[in-house]
Scaffold this active site. Structure first.
Site, PDB file in Angstrom:
ATOM      1  CE1 TYR A 629      -3.911  -2.256   0.982  1.00 50.47           C
ATOM      2  CE2 TYR A 629      -2.159  -3.476   2.107  1.00 50.47           C
ATOM      3  CZ  TYR A 629      -3.451  -3.415   1.601  1.00 50.47           C
ATOM      4  OH  TYR A 629      -4.266  -4.503   1.697  1.00 50.47           O
ATOM      5  CD  GLN A 637     -13.133   2.196  -1.560  1.00 47.19           C
ATOM      6  OE1 GLN A 637     -13.517   3.284  -1.136  1.00 47.19           O
ATOM      7  NE2 GLN A 637     -13.609   1.049  -1.088  1.00 47.19           N
ATOM      8  CG  LEU A 638      -7.423  -0.380   1.730  1.00 44.41           C
ATOM      9  CD1 LEU A 638      -6.208   0.391   2.233  1.00 44.41           C
ATOM     10  CD2 LEU A 638      -7.939  -1.335   2.801  1.00 44.41           C
ATOM     11  CG  HIS A 639      -5.645   1.591  -4.185  1.00 45.36           C
ATOM     12  ND1 HIS A 639      -6.120   2.807  -3.693  1.00 45.36           N
ATOM     13  CD2 HIS A 639      -4.451   1.861  -4.753  1.00 45.36           C
ATOM     14  CE1 HIS A 639      -5.242   3.754  -3.967  1.00 45.36           C
ATOM     15  NE2 HIS A 639      -4.214   3.209  -4.598  1.00 45.36           N
ATOM     16  CG  LEU A 640      -2.588  -5.333  -2.200  1.00 47.78           C
ATOM     17  CD1 LEU A 640      -1.567  -4.972  -1.126  1.00 47.78           C
ATOM     18  CD2 LEU A 640      -3.070  -6.775  -1.988  1.00 47.78           C
TER      19      LEU A 640
END
Length: 737
Positions: A629, A637-640
């Site tokens: 991350y 928006q949480l994104h890997l």
DNA sequence: GTTCTAGAAC
DNA sequence: GTTCTAGAAC
């Protein structure tokens, strides 16, 4: 090589009947020096002026502005006023291409003689002089000097009489320079020099002289036809002398376009072996458009794919070139590709289109391509028609035999590299060392494996075909060690960091961070305590949020989806493989918002990421991946990120891009999970890391700028730092490390 | 995040 | 003169 032997004007022809034709004889000379930094232009002027009895003025762009560098306009105006005073003038600037010279050739009108002295000395010598002159000894400066000189060399266009010169003297070594100094130095006020080209270098002086004589007969001096004394003279590939004459004499040019290309790109270096870059030594792949002829692939789509793939590979080919070739002058695919490549600003020195027969590029078109691609059939057999038939026929049985040794058939999208035996006529006549057979997708119902109208498959296979073709070409270039050595030298390494810059950035950092946060200072402090700082996300930063919450609106980008997560390609991938695994829960903007309750989500995201890594590794074992991350993401928006460690992408353009994946700013997914488990939150790394100096992620060497870094990482094979090899941070085909 | 571009660096 | 970066706008 005895260049000055041809020179008929070693001694100036003294003016006779002085007085009578005074005006004719006292024509001042505008002498354009041409050469890269360190070629000795200024020294040449100084030497001539020291011994000359004629009045000379030296117009030097490097010092025209009170000792500092000035502009071309300043040079023109100073030269004009010197001419008015009756002086002859040296134009002491690089004058490396035709455009640069053009305005100086208008100076003084026909009442002045226009001369050029080309200081075409070995690049090495120029570089070392230029380094010494600036007093910047050492690797780094040397490397830069080399880069500047070679950059110029790659642009050089040798002067031609047709540009408007009365006389051009080529100097390829110091002896020739000395002679030229003497020629001009002993020129008295009333003397003149014979017109023409002198001192041209060629591997076969006899041919050169023959052509000179021939051209003199055919084109009287002053006629523009006398221009290309060097045009059709091959340098390294043996060609029958007769054919050289014939082509020149009969003017059998392959086509306007190809000649134009030829003049523009290649002629420059055809006669010069002294420069670091000679056209004949530039690794070049000539390839036909795959699948668009007999296989009836849609031309619009095909041209998009060609340009896309060229764009993708061009940064990896070093100083090599890719050339799309078509036999027909009115070729639709050529014009489509040409237009699209121009639109995308693809370097036209590295990629261009060429009209001509792919089996006669050197002998007929003057374009030397060491590798040619063949639009093969699946049996890898001669015949059929088109390019395949032509190449097998031109290459003789040697190609057939050599092909058979390598493979017996070919699947669509794949290629096979065949080194061409030296007995092949294509090798002997055209200098082709390798043929790469490629099989593209077939859309023609009358041919095997027709995809009908399945352009999804078709485009995929065509992309694959070009990718494997270019990959194959790169492997040839690399194994022959001809990719520019400039960029991968040791001089790139160990560059000190710019501490001033760093501190400056650190000072700016806080205010920047605050600027990004919304709400009053009080709110902010409160939120900081709660670890719930939320950003004022700009509209452009909402794209992922929108995909995560409304995937139905973005079906084309979603690769995989569940209730919790969603997988998509990064719209601007920073490596060959670059995926995003999005959390689908609302309110989880970034890693800063993560707490213990999200542990299972984080694990799911990691597992989904790993599944895709497995898929990619099954397709290409050489890839390595990291999952992680960004401490402070730009997109909501949480994104890997799941990203391969080649970082081979045109979208990787700046320091921030690099450092966001290769400094502690990038938080490995495994560490994030561990920390959330243990501490309940993630410790973010501040974005000063984004402004750090550029360091190779493998060997940790520092690099001055992105292009140099990219050049380095394209070949660095050092093992990864120990920390990355632990706890499964780096994922390879051998499993996690 | 990208694109555009002025100006610094070479 | 060209390449490259960095800041502004979106």
């Amino acid at each position: 090589m005895e260049s000055m032997e041809i020179d008929g004007g070693k001694t100036p022809s003294k003016g006779v009947n002085a007085g009578e034709e005074e005006k004719e004889k006292t024509k001042p000379i505008v002498l354009l020096l041409m050469g890269v930094p360190g070629s000795g232009k200024s020294t040449f002027c100084d030497e001539v002026m020291r011994i000359s009895s004629r009045l000379w003025a030296r117009v030097c762009q490097d010092t025209i502005n009170n000792g500092k560098a000035g502009t071309k306009i300043q040079c023109l105006s100073l030269a004009a006023s010197a001419l008015k005073d009756g002086k002859s003038v040296f134009i002491d600037r690089c004058n490396i291409d035709r455009e640069q010279r053009a305005d100086f050739l208008k100076l003084g009108g026909p009442q002045t003689e226009k001369h050029a002295v080309v200081l075409d000395l070995p690049a090495k010598l120029c570089i070392s002089r230029s380094v010494k002159r600036t007093g910047h000894e050492g690797n780094l400066q040397g490397g830069r000097a080399a880069a500047v000189v070679n950059q110029m060399l790659s642009k050089k266009e040798l002067p031609k009489l047709s540009e408007g010169f009365n006389r051009i003297t080529f100097c390829h070594d110091e002896r020739a320079v000395k002679e030229a100094v003497n020629v001009y130095g002993s020129l008295g006020p009333l003397d003149s020099l014979p017109s023409g080209c002198f001192g041209q270098k060629n591997s076969d002086t006899k041919i050169q002289q023959g052509i000179m004589k021939f051209l003199k007969k055919a084109d009287p001096p002053g006629n523009t036809g006398s221009e290309p004394t060097q045009k059709f003279i091959p340098n390294e590939i043996p060609v029958k002398k007769g054919s050289v004459f014939q082509r020149t004499k009969m003017g059998q040019r392959p086509s306007d376009e190809s000649v134009e290309k030829f003049e523009k790109r290649n002629e420059v270096d055809i006669t010069s072996t002294s420069g670091a870059i000679s056209a004949d030594s530039i690794p070049t792949l000539a390839f036909p458009s795959i699948s668009t002829a007999d296989f009836q692939f849609n031309l619009e789509k095909a041209s998009d794919i060609i340009v896309e793939k060229v764009e993708e590979f061009i940064s990896r080919i070093g100083n090599a070139r890719l050339v799309l070739v078509d036999l027909s002058h009115g070729s639709k695919i050529l014009s489509l590709v040409k237009a699209k490549a121009a639109q995308k600003n693809i370097d036209s020195n590295k990629f261009f289109t060429f009209v001509g027969d792919i089996t006669q590029l050197h002998s007929q078109g003057g374009l030397h391509c060491n590798v040619i691609a063949n639009a093969a059939n699946w049996r890898l057999k001669p015949g059929g028609g088109g390019v395949n038939a032509a190449i097998f026929s031109a290459a003789g049985s040697a190609l057939e035999v050599a092909t058979k040794e390598r493979a017996s058939s070919l699947r669509p999208g794949k290629c096979v590299i065949v080194p061409l035996p030296s007995s092949s006529p294509l090798f002997l006549r055209e200098g082709v060392t390798h043929v790469i057979h490629v099989l593209g997708p077939n859309m023609n119902p009358l041919r095997p494996d027709c995809l009908k109208d399945d352009y999804i498959q078709g485009c995929r296979i065509l992309r694959e075909a070009y990718a494997s073709l270019f990959e194959g070409f790169i492997s040839i270039v690399k194994s022959h060690g001809v990719v520019s050595k400039l960029n991968c030298g040791k001089s790139d390494e160990g560059i000190p960091t710019n501490d001033d810059q760093k501190t400056k950035r650190e000072a700016v950092y806080e205010s920047d961070k605050n600027k990004k946060c919304k709400g009053s200072q009080q709110d902010l402090e409160q939120k900081s305590k709660d670890k719930k700082v939320s950003k004022a996300w700009s509209s452009w930063a909402q794209a992922l949020y929108d995909v995560a919450l409304h995937p139905d609106k973005h079906k084309n980008v979603v690769l995989e989806m569940s209730d919790d997560v969603l997988v998509m390609n990064d719209a601007y991938p920073k490596a060959r493989q670059h995926l995003l695994v999005l959390a689908r829960v609302d309110g989880l903007d970034s890693i800063a918002d993560v707490s213990r309750e999200h542990i299972s989500l984080l694990k799911t995201m990691h597992a989904v990421g790993l599944k895709w890594v497995d898929k990619f590794l099954s397709e290409d074992k050489s890839l390595l991946f990291r999952l992680g991350y960004h401490s402070v993401p730009s997109m909501r928006q949480l994104h890997l990120h799941v990203i391969s460690q080649d970082f081979n992408s045109i979208h990787l353009k700046n320091k921030k891009h690099w450092n966001s994946f290769n400094t502690p700013f990038f938080l490995d997914s495994v560490d994030v999970i561990k920390e959330v488990k243990e501490a309940g939150t993630v410790t973010l790394k501040d974005d000063k890391f984004l402004a750090m100096e550029l360091r190779c992620h493998r060997c940790r060497s520092a690099h001055p700028n992105i292009p140099r870094l990219k050049s380095h990482i394209s070949s660095c094979q050092a093992p990864f730092p120990a920390a990355l090899l632990q706890n499964g941070r780096l994922v390879s085909s051998e499993g996690t490390s």
